[in-house]
Design a protein around this motif. Sequence first.
Motif, PDB file in Angstrom:
ATOM      1  N   LEU A  62       0.783  -1.216   0.101  1.00 37.45           N
ATOM      2  CA  LEU A  62       0.065  -0.086   0.013  1.00 37.45           C
ATOM      3  C   LEU A  62       0.794   1.178  -0.088  1.00 37.45           C
ATOM      4  CD1 LEU A  62      -2.910  -1.040   2.498  1.00 37.45           C
ATOM      5  CD2 LEU A  62      -2.965  -1.004  -0.108  1.00 37.45           C
ATOM      6  N   ALA A  63       1.782   1.182   0.584  1.00 35.18           N
ATOM      7  CA  ALA A  63       2.750   2.197   0.906  1.00 35.18           C
ATOM      8  C   ALA A  63       3.683   2.507  -0.688  1.00 35.18           C
ATOM      9  CB  ALA A  63       3.841   2.057   1.850  1.00 35.18           C
ATOM     10  N   ALA A  64       3.778   1.584  -1.519  1.00 30.81           N
ATOM     11  CA  ALA A  64       4.610   1.650  -2.717  1.00 30.81           C
ATOM     12  C   ALA A  64       3.731   2.525  -3.798  1.00 30.81           C
ATOM     13  CB  ALA A  64       4.734   0.281  -3.309  1.00 30.81           C
ATOM     14  N   ARG A  65       2.280   2.639  -3.489  1.00 35.66           N
ATOM     15  CA  ARG A  65       1.298   3.100  -4.363  1.00 35.66           C
ATOM     16  C   ARG A  65       1.842   4.672  -4.413  1.00 35.66           C
ATOM     17  NH1 ARG A  65      -4.853   1.473  -3.583  1.00 35.66           N
ATOM     18  NH2 ARG A  65      -4.821  -0.638  -3.996  1.00 35.66           N
ATOM     19  N   ALA A  66       2.339   5.286  -3.369  1.00 35.20           N
ATOM     20  CA  ALA A  66       2.844   6.555  -3.312  1.00 35.20           C
ATOM     21  C   ALA A  66       4.056   7.043  -4.120  1.00 35.20           C
ATOM     22  CB  ALA A  66       2.966   7.041  -1.840  1.00 35.20           C
ATOM     23  N   ALA A  67       4.768   6.016  -4.445  1.00 40.22           N
ATOM     24  CA  ALA A  67       5.856   6.484  -5.394  1.00 40.22           C
ATOM     25  C   ALA A  67       5.676   7.300  -6.630  1.00 40.22           C
ATOM     26  CB  ALA A  67       6.624   4.976  -5.758  1.00 40.22           C
ATOM     27  N   GLY A  68       6.498   8.150  -6.686  1.00 35.05           N
ATOM     28  CA  GLY A  68       5.939   9.239  -7.791  1.00 35.05           C
ATOM     29  C   GLY A  68       4.883   9.940  -7.883  1.00 35.05           C
ATOM     30  N   HIS A  69       3.887  10.042  -6.829  1.00 36.09           N
ATOM     31  CA  HIS A  69       2.662  10.527  -6.776  1.00 36.09           C
ATOM     32  C   HIS A  69       2.759  11.952  -6.797  1.00 36.09           C
ATOM     33  CE1 HIS A  69      -1.498  11.399  -5.573  1.00 36.09           C
ATOM     34  NE2 HIS A  69      -1.028  12.124  -4.635  1.00 36.09           N
ATOM     35  N   ARG A  70       1.935  12.594  -7.504  1.00 36.41           N
ATOM     36  CA  ARG A  70       2.124  13.903  -7.624  1.00 36.41           C
ATOM     37  C   ARG A  70       1.036  14.804  -6.787  1.00 36.41           C
ATOM     38  NH1 ARG A  70      -1.074  17.615 -10.527  1.00 36.41           N
ATOM     39  NH2 ARG A  70      -1.643  15.845 -11.769  1.00 36.41           N
ATOM     40  N   VAL A  71       1.475  15.628  -5.760  1.00 32.25           N
ATOM     41  CA  VAL A  71       0.588  16.391  -4.902  1.00 32.25           C
ATOM     42  C   VAL A  71      -0.722  16.717  -5.494  1.00 32.25           C
ATOM     43  CG1 VAL A  71       0.256  18.030  -3.126  1.00 32.25           C
ATOM     44  CG2 VAL A  71       2.573  16.786  -3.415  1.00 32.25           C
ATOM     45  N   GLY A  72      -1.739  16.412  -5.052  1.00 32.78           N
ATOM     46  CA  GLY A  72      -3.000  16.770  -5.513  1.00 32.78           C
ATOM     47  C   GLY A  72      -3.725  15.934  -6.592  1.00 32.78           C
ATOM     48  N   ALA A  73      -2.862  14.986  -7.073  1.00 37.34           N
ATOM     49  CA  ALA A  73      -3.448  14.184  -8.244  1.00 37.34           C
ATOM     50  C   ALA A  73      -4.402  12.931  -7.751  1.00 37.34           C
ATOM     51  CB  ALA A  73      -2.340  13.276  -8.876  1.00 37.34           C
ATOM     52  N   PRO A  74      -5.201  12.612  -8.495  1.00 36.03           N
ATOM     53  CA  PRO A  74      -6.256  11.545  -8.025  1.00 36.03           C
ATOM     54  C   PRO A  74      -5.363  10.324  -7.863  1.00 36.03           C
ATOM     55  CG  PRO A  74      -6.624  12.054 -10.113  1.00 36.03           C
ATOM     56  CD  PRO A  74      -5.647  13.118  -9.758  1.00 36.03           C
TER      57      PRO A  74
END
Length: 295
Positions: free
Chosen positions: A37-49
Amino acid sequence: MNTVWKQTPISAEGRLGRPDEHPGRSDQDYLRRRDALAARAAGHRVGAPYAGVDYTEAEHRTWRTVHTALGPAHRAHACREAQDAAEAVDVPAERIPQHAEISPGLRARTGFAFTLAGGVVPNERFLGSMEHGYFHAVQFVRHPAVPLYTPEPDVIHDVFGHGIHLSDPRLAELYRLFGRTANRVRSEEALDILSRIYWFTLEYGLLTESGTPKAFGAALLSSFGEIAAHTVREVRALDIRAAASLPYCISGYQPVLFAARSLAHLEDTLGAFCAEFDEDTGSRLGIPSLPRNRT
Protein backbone atom coordinates in the motif's frame (compact mmCIF):
# COMPACT_ATOMS: atom_id res chain seq x y z
CA MET A 1 6.98 30.59 32.77
CA ASN A 2 8.24 27.13 33.75
CA THR A 3 5.04 25.48 34.92
CA VAL A 4 5.31 21.68 34.89
CA TRP A 5 2.36 19.33 35.29
CA LYS A 6 2.56 15.61 35.97
CA GLN A 7 -0.22 13.64 34.33
CA THR A 8 -1.74 10.68 36.14
CA PRO A 9 -0.93 7.46 34.24
CA ILE A 10 -3.76 5.46 32.71
CA SER A 11 -3.12 1.99 31.33
CA ALA A 12 -2.90 1.75 27.55
CA GLU A 13 -4.70 -1.39 26.49
CA GLY A 14 -2.80 -3.45 23.98
CA ARG A 15 0.58 -1.82 24.53
CA LEU A 16 3.34 -4.36 23.97
CA GLY A 17 6.83 -3.39 25.12
CA ARG A 18 9.13 -1.06 23.22
CA PRO A 19 8.30 0.24 19.74
CA ASP A 20 10.91 -2.08 18.17
CA GLU A 21 9.08 -5.04 19.76
CA HIS A 22 5.78 -4.09 18.15
CA PRO A 23 4.44 -6.92 15.92
CA GLY A 24 4.12 -4.49 13.05
CA ARG A 25 7.92 -4.45 12.89
CA SER A 26 8.36 -8.20 12.39
CA ASP A 27 5.15 -9.80 11.05
CA GLN A 28 6.13 -10.54 7.44
CA ASP A 29 2.56 -10.92 6.18
CA TYR A 30 1.64 -7.57 7.69
CA LEU A 31 4.77 -5.89 6.32
CA ARG A 32 4.05 -7.15 2.80
CA ARG A 33 0.56 -5.67 2.93
CA ARG A 34 1.77 -2.43 4.48
CA ASP A 35 4.63 -2.02 1.99
CA ALA A 36 2.40 -2.78 -1.00
CA LEU A 37 0.00 0.00 0.00
CA ALA A 38 2.85 2.39 0.78
CA ALA A 39 4.42 1.71 -2.64
CA ARG A 40 1.41 3.26 -4.33
CA ALA A 41 2.73 6.67 -3.32
CA ALA A 42 5.93 6.34 -5.37
CA GLY A 43 5.95 9.14 -7.92
CA HIS A 44 2.62 10.53 -6.72
CA ARG A 45 2.09 14.17 -7.64
CA VAL A 46 0.60 16.26 -4.86
CA GLY A 47 -3.12 16.71 -5.47
CA ALA A 48 -3.37 14.10 -8.23
CA PRO A 49 -6.20 11.53 -7.96
CA TYR A 50 -5.35 8.04 -6.76
CA ALA A 51 -7.08 4.69 -6.29
CA GLY A 52 -8.80 3.56 -3.13
CA VAL A 53 -8.02 0.38 -1.20
CA ASP A 54 -9.96 -2.87 -0.99
CA TYR A 55 -9.59 -3.29 2.77
CA THR A 56 -9.93 -6.72 4.35
CA GLU A 57 -12.45 -7.61 7.03
CA ALA A 58 -9.59 -7.90 9.54
CA GLU A 59 -8.54 -4.32 8.71
CA HIS A 60 -12.11 -3.09 9.09
CA ARG A 61 -12.26 -4.88 12.44
CA THR A 62 -9.18 -2.99 13.60
CA TRP A 63 -10.88 0.24 12.59
CA ARG A 64 -14.02 -0.66 14.55
CA THR A 65 -12.00 -1.45 17.65
CA VAL A 66 -10.24 1.90 17.56
CA HIS A 67 -13.42 3.81 16.69
CA THR A 68 -15.20 2.29 19.68
CA ALA A 69 -12.34 3.11 22.06
CA LEU A 70 -11.66 6.67 20.92
CA GLY A 71 -15.17 8.03 21.43
CA PRO A 72 -15.14 7.84 25.25
CA ALA A 73 -11.40 8.61 25.32
CA HIS A 74 -12.02 11.90 23.51
CA ARG A 75 -14.81 12.82 25.89
CA ALA A 76 -12.54 12.15 28.87
CA HIS A 77 -9.21 13.50 27.65
CA ALA A 78 -9.55 15.70 24.52
CA CYS A 79 -9.85 19.47 24.60
CA ARG A 80 -13.20 21.06 23.78
CA GLU A 81 -11.97 22.41 20.42
CA ALA A 82 -10.99 18.90 19.29
CA GLN A 83 -14.28 17.42 20.45
CA ASP A 84 -16.26 20.08 18.61
CA ALA A 85 -14.20 19.56 15.44
CA ALA A 86 -14.72 15.79 15.63
CA GLU A 87 -18.49 16.27 15.48
CA ALA A 88 -18.10 17.88 12.05
CA VAL A 89 -16.27 14.89 10.52
CA ASP A 90 -18.54 12.27 8.96
CA VAL A 91 -16.50 9.16 9.81
CA PRO A 92 -18.16 5.74 9.45
CA ALA A 93 -18.01 3.53 12.52
CA GLU A 94 -18.13 0.12 10.83
CA ARG A 95 -15.52 0.40 8.08
CA ILE A 96 -12.40 2.25 7.01
CA PRO A 97 -13.34 5.17 4.77
CA GLN A 98 -11.45 5.91 1.60
CA HIS A 99 -9.49 9.16 1.43
CA ALA A 100 -11.86 10.17 -1.38
CA GLU A 101 -14.77 9.95 1.06
CA ILE A 102 -13.14 12.22 3.64
CA SER A 103 -11.59 14.86 1.39
CA PRO A 104 -14.81 16.40 -0.03
CA GLY A 105 -16.10 17.24 3.44
CA LEU A 106 -12.76 18.74 4.43
CA ARG A 107 -12.59 20.72 1.20
CA ALA A 108 -16.07 22.12 1.75
CA ARG A 109 -15.30 23.22 5.31
CA THR A 110 -11.69 24.37 5.12
CA GLY A 111 -10.35 23.89 1.58
CA PHE A 112 -8.14 20.95 2.58
CA ALA A 113 -7.88 17.48 1.04
CA PHE A 114 -5.77 14.39 1.55
CA THR A 115 -2.98 13.60 -0.90
CA LEU A 116 -1.24 10.24 -1.02
CA ALA A 117 1.78 9.36 1.12
CA GLY A 118 3.60 6.08 1.64
CA GLY A 119 5.06 6.94 5.03
CA VAL A 120 7.21 9.73 6.40
CA VAL A 121 7.42 12.59 3.87
CA PRO A 122 10.38 15.02 3.60
CA ASN A 123 9.76 18.28 5.47
CA GLU A 124 9.85 20.52 2.39
CA ARG A 125 7.14 18.53 0.61
CA PHE A 126 5.07 17.65 3.68
CA LEU A 127 4.96 21.09 5.28
CA GLY A 128 4.98 23.08 2.06
CA SER A 129 1.97 21.27 0.61
CA MET A 130 -0.18 22.49 3.49
CA GLU A 131 -0.04 26.07 2.21
CA HIS A 132 -1.97 24.81 -0.83
CA GLY A 133 -4.51 22.80 1.16
CA TYR A 134 -3.03 19.30 0.86
CA PHE A 135 -2.21 16.97 3.71
CA HIS A 136 -0.14 13.83 3.04
CA ALA A 137 -1.99 10.77 4.33
CA VAL A 138 -1.29 7.04 4.15
CA GLN A 139 -3.68 4.21 3.33
CA PHE A 140 -2.29 1.26 5.32
CA VAL A 141 -3.72 0.13 8.67
CA ARG A 142 -1.91 -0.59 11.93
CA HIS A 143 -1.20 -4.18 13.05
CA PRO A 144 -4.37 -5.90 14.32
CA ALA A 145 -2.65 -7.42 17.38
CA VAL A 146 -2.23 -3.97 18.96
CA PRO A 147 -5.11 -1.89 17.57
CA LEU A 148 -4.95 0.85 20.20
CA TYR A 149 -1.34 1.85 19.54
CA THR A 150 0.83 2.14 16.44
CA PRO A 151 4.51 3.14 16.27
CA GLU A 152 3.96 4.89 12.92
CA PRO A 153 1.15 6.99 11.43
CA ASP A 154 -1.54 4.97 9.65
CA VAL A 155 -4.92 5.68 8.05
CA ILE A 156 -6.54 5.73 11.49
CA HIS A 157 -4.09 8.37 12.67
CA ASP A 158 -4.64 10.50 9.59
CA VAL A 159 -8.46 10.32 9.66
CA PHE A 160 -9.06 10.48 13.42
CA GLY A 161 -6.25 12.94 14.08
CA HIS A 162 -5.62 15.23 11.13
CA GLY A 163 -9.09 14.72 9.66
CA ILE A 164 -10.51 16.21 12.86
CA HIS A 165 -8.14 19.17 12.76
CA LEU A 166 -8.68 19.86 9.08
CA SER A 167 -12.46 19.97 9.47
CA ASP A 168 -12.20 23.10 11.61
CA PRO A 169 -11.32 26.46 9.98
CA ARG A 170 -9.24 27.76 12.90
CA LEU A 171 -7.24 24.57 13.21
CA ALA A 172 -6.81 24.21 9.45
CA GLU A 173 -5.41 27.75 9.31
CA LEU A 174 -2.59 26.64 11.62
CA TYR A 175 -1.65 23.99 9.04
CA ARG A 176 -1.63 26.63 6.31
CA LEU A 177 0.51 28.82 8.54
CA PHE A 178 3.14 26.08 8.75
CA GLY A 179 2.90 25.60 4.98
CA ARG A 180 3.39 29.28 4.18
CA THR A 181 6.30 29.47 6.60
CA ALA A 182 7.98 26.35 5.19
CA ASN A 183 7.75 27.71 1.68
CA ARG A 184 9.69 30.85 2.66
CA VAL A 185 12.82 28.91 3.60
CA ARG A 186 14.96 26.32 1.84
CA SER A 187 17.62 25.01 4.19
CA GLU A 188 17.21 21.63 5.87
CA GLU A 189 18.13 23.24 9.19
CA ALA A 190 15.29 25.77 9.04
CA LEU A 191 12.76 23.17 7.89
CA ASP A 192 13.88 20.84 10.65
CA ILE A 193 13.26 23.49 13.30
CA LEU A 194 9.83 24.17 11.84
CA SER A 195 9.04 20.45 11.87
CA ARG A 196 9.85 20.26 15.59
CA ILE A 197 7.43 23.10 16.34
CA TYR A 198 4.80 21.36 14.22
CA TRP A 199 5.47 18.10 16.08
CA PHE A 200 5.06 19.53 19.57
CA THR A 201 1.95 21.55 18.69
CA LEU A 202 -0.21 20.06 15.93
CA GLU A 203 0.92 16.46 16.48
CA TYR A 204 1.44 16.28 20.25
CA GLY A 205 0.26 19.59 21.65
CA LEU A 206 -2.04 20.07 24.62
CA LEU A 207 -4.49 22.84 25.50
CA THR A 208 -5.17 23.75 29.12
CA GLU A 209 -8.76 23.75 30.37
CA SER A 210 -9.57 24.75 33.95
CA GLY A 211 -5.94 24.17 34.88
CA THR A 212 -5.77 20.69 33.32
CA PRO A 213 -3.85 19.82 30.13
CA LYS A 214 -6.14 18.23 27.53
CA ALA A 215 -5.21 16.41 24.32
CA PHE A 216 -5.14 18.56 21.21
CA GLY A 217 -2.50 17.14 18.84
CA ALA A 218 -3.49 14.73 16.08
CA ALA A 219 -1.20 11.96 17.34
CA LEU A 220 -2.89 12.07 20.73
CA LEU A 221 -6.41 12.21 19.31
CA SER A 222 -5.82 9.11 17.20
CA SER A 223 -4.13 6.92 19.82
CA PHE A 224 -6.02 5.50 22.79
CA GLY A 225 -2.73 4.48 24.34
CA GLU A 226 -1.37 8.02 24.23
CA ILE A 227 -4.43 10.16 24.79
CA ALA A 228 -4.94 8.31 28.07
CA ALA A 229 -1.34 8.76 29.26
CA HIS A 230 0.46 5.40 29.34
CA THR A 231 2.88 6.65 31.96
CA VAL A 232 3.65 9.83 33.86
CA ARG A 233 4.67 12.40 31.26
CA GLU A 234 6.29 15.73 31.86
CA VAL A 235 4.04 18.50 30.60
CA ARG A 236 5.56 21.96 30.23
CA ALA A 237 3.94 25.29 29.52
CA LEU A 238 4.26 26.06 25.80
CA ASP A 239 7.70 27.43 25.02
CA ILE A 240 8.54 27.59 21.32
CA ARG A 241 12.29 27.81 21.76
CA ALA A 242 12.31 24.87 24.18
CA ALA A 243 10.14 22.79 21.83
CA ALA A 244 12.40 23.60 18.88
CA SER A 245 15.41 22.47 20.92
CA LEU A 246 14.02 19.01 21.72
CA PRO A 247 14.51 15.94 19.53
CA TYR A 248 11.48 13.78 18.89
CA CYS A 249 10.99 10.15 17.95
CA ILE A 250 8.18 9.17 15.60
CA SER A 251 8.11 5.55 16.81
CA GLY A 252 7.33 5.91 20.47
CA TYR A 253 5.61 7.77 23.26
CA GLN A 254 6.76 11.33 23.85
CA PRO A 255 8.31 11.89 27.30
CA VAL A 256 7.77 15.68 27.19
CA LEU A 257 4.66 17.52 25.98
CA PHE A 258 3.82 21.23 25.80
CA ALA A 259 0.52 22.82 26.82
CA ALA A 260 -0.79 26.12 25.48
CA ARG A 261 -3.09 28.13 27.74
CA SER A 262 -5.84 28.09 25.10
CA LEU A 263 -6.34 27.78 21.36
CA ALA A 264 -6.07 31.56 21.08
CA HIS A 265 -2.75 31.43 22.95
CA LEU A 266 -1.51 28.74 20.55
CA GLU A 267 -2.61 30.79 17.54
CA ASP A 268 -0.92 33.92 18.83
CA THR A 269 2.28 32.09 19.75
CA LEU A 270 2.62 30.26 16.45
CA GLY A 271 1.61 33.34 14.49
CA ALA A 272 4.29 35.48 16.12
CA PHE A 273 6.96 32.81 15.72
CA CYS A 274 6.16 32.11 12.08
CA ALA A 275 5.95 35.80 11.17
CA GLU A 276 9.62 36.23 12.07
CA PHE A 277 10.83 32.79 11.02
CA ASP A 278 13.65 32.72 8.49
CA GLU A 279 16.87 30.91 7.68
CA ASP A 280 18.63 32.57 10.63
CA THR A 281 16.04 31.76 13.30
CA GLY A 282 18.02 28.84 14.65
CA SER A 283 21.22 30.78 15.21
CA ARG A 284 19.34 33.86 16.42
CA LEU A 285 17.52 31.89 19.13
CA GLY A 286 20.36 29.51 19.89
CA ILE A 287 18.41 26.45 18.76
CA PRO A 288 20.75 23.47 18.37
CA SER A 289 21.03 21.29 15.29
CA LEU A 290 19.66 17.84 16.07
CA PRO A 291 19.88 14.45 14.35
CA ARG A 292 17.12 13.90 11.79
CA ASN A 293 16.89 10.13 12.22
CA ARG A 294 13.82 9.80 14.40
CA THR A 295 12.43 6.43 13.43
